[in-house]
Write a protein that holds these residues in place. Structure first.
Motif, PDB file in Angstrom:
ATOM      1  N   VAL A  14      35.252  38.086 -76.892  1.00  0.00           N
ATOM      2  CA  VAL A  14      33.824  37.604 -76.608  1.00  0.00           C
ATOM      3  C   VAL A  14      32.924  38.749 -77.045  1.00  0.00           C
ATOM      4  O   VAL A  14      32.877  39.860 -76.772  1.00  0.00           O
ATOM      5  N   TYR A  19      25.781  41.419 -70.833  1.00  0.00           N
ATOM      6  CA  TYR A  19      27.135  41.804 -70.280  1.00  0.00           C
ATOM      7  C   TYR A  19      27.104  40.612 -69.094  1.00  0.00           C
ATOM      8  O   TYR A  19      28.287  40.162 -69.175  1.00  0.00           O
ATOM      9  N   ARG A  22      28.431  37.447 -71.169  1.00  0.00           N
ATOM     10  CA  ARG A  22      29.851  37.521 -71.544  1.00  0.00           C
ATOM     11  C   ARG A  22      30.921  37.286 -70.097  1.00  0.00           C
ATOM     12  O   ARG A  22      31.766  36.635 -70.073  1.00  0.00           O
ATOM     13  N   TRP A  25      30.649  33.671 -69.201  1.00  0.00           N
ATOM     14  CA  TRP A  25      31.614  32.673 -70.213  1.00  0.00           C
ATOM     15  C   TRP A  25      32.916  33.022 -70.005  1.00  0.00           C
ATOM     16  O   TRP A  25      33.855  31.911 -69.672  1.00  0.00           O
ATOM     17  N   LEU A  46      36.152  44.581 -70.295  1.00  0.00           N
ATOM     18  CA  LEU A  46      34.580  44.549 -70.367  1.00  0.00           C
ATOM     19  C   LEU A  46      34.084  45.800 -70.740  1.00  0.00           C
ATOM     20  O   LEU A  46      34.428  46.808 -70.204  1.00  0.00           O
ATOM     21  N   TYR A  96      41.120  38.730 -72.153  1.00  0.00           N
ATOM     22  CA  TYR A  96      39.726  38.518 -72.612  1.00  0.00           C
ATOM     23  C   TYR A  96      38.978  39.802 -72.920  1.00  0.00           C
ATOM     24  O   TYR A  96      39.133  40.647 -72.118  1.00  0.00           O
ATOM     25  N   ALA A  98      35.798  41.746 -74.046  1.00  0.00           N
ATOM     26  CA  ALA A  98      34.223  41.522 -74.184  1.00  0.00           C
ATOM     27  C   ALA A  98      33.631  42.774 -74.564  1.00  0.00           C
ATOM     28  O   ALA A  98      33.623  43.737 -74.003  1.00  0.00           O
ATOM     29  N   ASN A 100      29.738  44.293 -76.649  1.00  0.00           N
ATOM     30  CA  ASN A 100      28.199  44.180 -76.734  1.00  0.00           C
ATOM     31  C   ASN A 100      27.912  43.534 -78.057  1.00  0.00           C
ATOM     32  O   ASN A 100      27.383  42.494 -78.333  1.00  0.00           O
ATOM     33  N   LEU A 129      28.361  34.884 -78.686  1.00  0.00           N
ATOM     34  CA  LEU A 129      27.442  34.424 -77.593  1.00  0.00           C
ATOM     35  C   LEU A 129      25.798  34.682 -78.251  1.00  0.00           C
ATOM     36  O   LEU A 129      25.687  35.788 -79.050  1.00  0.00           O
TER      37      LEU A 129
END
Length: 129
Positions: A14, A19, A22, A25, A46, A96, A98, A100, A129
């Motif tokens: 992602v 932030y 993400r 989502w 993340l 997942y 994520a 930036n 995104l």
């Protein structure tokens, strides 16, 4: 008999947005996965630190790791790899990741296609995104 495909961790990348966007989502996607795999643990890695309320928190079915802001494939590569490998040891159903900046997705995918990871993860989706 368990097939080899069942041993893979499904990798979802992602990128972009804020932030919080993400994290929201991913929370929504996790809720969608839950009914199909009620007892399978998922993980989240993340980039960045939340600025307010935590949306995702560790639980018996979710492992959440946050790494300080910094590109995973450039300056944050060591932290990302160590945390990624730690999460893989959990034999997650889904992981997942994520980030930036969507411009770094191809570099990340290149890292995860290396021999040491290719046998463990399967890139299932790429979300911008």
């Amino acid at each position: 008999m368990v097939s080899a495909a069942n041993n893979f961790t499904g990798l979802i990348l992602v990128a972009g947005g804020s932030y919080t966007e993400r994290e929201v989502w991913i929370a929504t996607a996790l809720a969608d996965h839950s009914p199909a795999q009620p007892n399978k643990k998922s993980g989240v890695l993340l980039e960045g630190l939340p600025s307010g309320q935590l949306i995702l928190e560790n639980s018996s079915l979710l492992s959440v790791e946050r790494i300080a802001p910094g590109c995973f494939c450039c300056i944050g590569q060591i932290a990302m790899r160590v945390t990624f490998q730690r999460l893989l040891r959990l034999r997650l159903a889904h992981l997942y990741i994520a980030i930036n900046d969507a411009q770094h997705l191809s570099s990340l995918k290149s890292i995860f296609s290396q021999a040491q990871y290719a046998q463990l993860v399967k890139c299932e989706n790429e979300i911008i995104l």
